[in-house]
Scaffold this motif. Structure first.
Motif, PDB file in Angstrom:
ATOM      1  N   TYR A 155      28.506  53.528  61.455  1.00 53.98           N
ATOM      2  CA  TYR A 155      28.847  52.019  61.344  1.00 53.98           C
ATOM      3  C   TYR A 155      28.099  51.139  62.171  1.00 53.98           C
ATOM      4  CZ  TYR A 155      32.785  53.746  58.539  1.00 53.98           C
ATOM      5  OH  TYR A 155      33.542  54.266  57.670  1.00 53.98           O
ATOM      6  N   TYR A 165      31.842  57.099  64.733  1.00 54.64           N
ATOM      7  CA  TYR A 165      31.800  55.355  64.512  1.00 54.64           C
ATOM      8  C   TYR A 165      30.623  54.713  64.748  1.00 54.64           C
ATOM      9  CZ  TYR A 165      33.039  50.421  64.741  1.00 54.64           C
ATOM     10  OH  TYR A 165      33.060  49.284  64.744  1.00 54.64           O
ATOM     11  N   ILE A 166      30.040  55.124  65.991  1.00 58.29           N
ATOM     12  CA  ILE A 166      28.772  54.416  66.439  1.00 58.29           C
ATOM     13  C   ILE A 166      27.609  55.039  65.513  1.00 58.29           C
ATOM     14  CG2 ILE A 166      26.974  54.609  68.438  1.00 58.29           C
ATOM     15  CD1 ILE A 166      29.412  54.544  70.382  1.00 58.29           C
ATOM     16  N   GLY A 219      35.574  60.790  67.543  1.00 58.44           N
ATOM     17  CA  GLY A 219      35.731  59.585  66.416  1.00 58.44           C
ATOM     18  C   GLY A 219      34.858  58.621  67.137  1.00 58.44           C
ATOM     19  N   LEU A 220      34.562  58.184  68.120  1.00 57.29           N
ATOM     20  CA  LEU A 220      33.971  57.138  68.894  1.00 57.29           C
ATOM     21  C   LEU A 220      32.239  57.269  68.551  1.00 57.29           C
ATOM     22  CD1 LEU A 220      33.556  54.557  70.726  1.00 57.29           C
ATOM     23  CD2 LEU A 220      33.354  55.907  72.566  1.00 57.29           C
TER      24      LEU A 220
END
Length: 157
Positions: free
Chosen positions: A70, A66-67, A62-63
């Protein structure tokens, strides 16, 4: 423990590079490495260790996503990598409304009995009730059905 960390890192790196190099190979390899890391954690540390490793793997995934989706598009490098333009055109001619009935049309193609006409500078698909009409013939819009105009030969004046 090292094997689990290495498998997670390989998985995350492959999944990140999948967005840059599409083709599903890196995504499949990254997913397989992440799953293999979870399986190794379950085998070595039991249910609680495997569940913790799975949670950490999902958190890392997820991290990374996201990076990648986004944060990266807002950087100078990301603005060069991502496409920001749009194509606002359509592949279909405009649909006619009832206001077009009674207007003059010019045959853009030979109507035999179907073809294309121009009404007020717009191109429409048309069906000629008068039969075959040559290109350039002046016609009158007498009606419309779902996707085309119904045209007839313009009366002589």
């Amino acid at each position: 423990m090292n094997a689990i960390v290495i498998l997670f890192l390989i998985g995350i790196i492959c999944l990140v590079f999948e967005a840059i190099m599409p083709g599903a190979i890196l995504g499949i390899l990254g997913g397989a490495a992440m799953i293999t890391g979870c399986v190794v954690a379950f085998n070595l540390y039991g249910m609680s260790g495997g569940a913790l490793a799975t949670f950490i793997g999902l958190l890392l995934l997820g991290l990374a996503l996201y990076i990648e989706f986004y944060v990266l598009p807002k950087t100078r490098l990301g603005r060069k990598m991502f496409v920001h333009s749009r194509n606002e055109t359509t592949s279909q001619p405009p649909l006619a409304t009832d206001e077009i009935i009674g207007k003059q049309a010019e045959a853009l193609t030979t109507l035999a009995p179907s073809g294309f006409v121009s009404v007020d500078g717009k191109r429409y698909e048309a069906f000629c009730r008068s039969g075959m009409e040559p290109q350039g013939a002046l016609l009158v819009v007498s009606g419309r059905d779902n996707f085309r105009l119904i045209v007839t030969k313009k009366p002589a004046q």
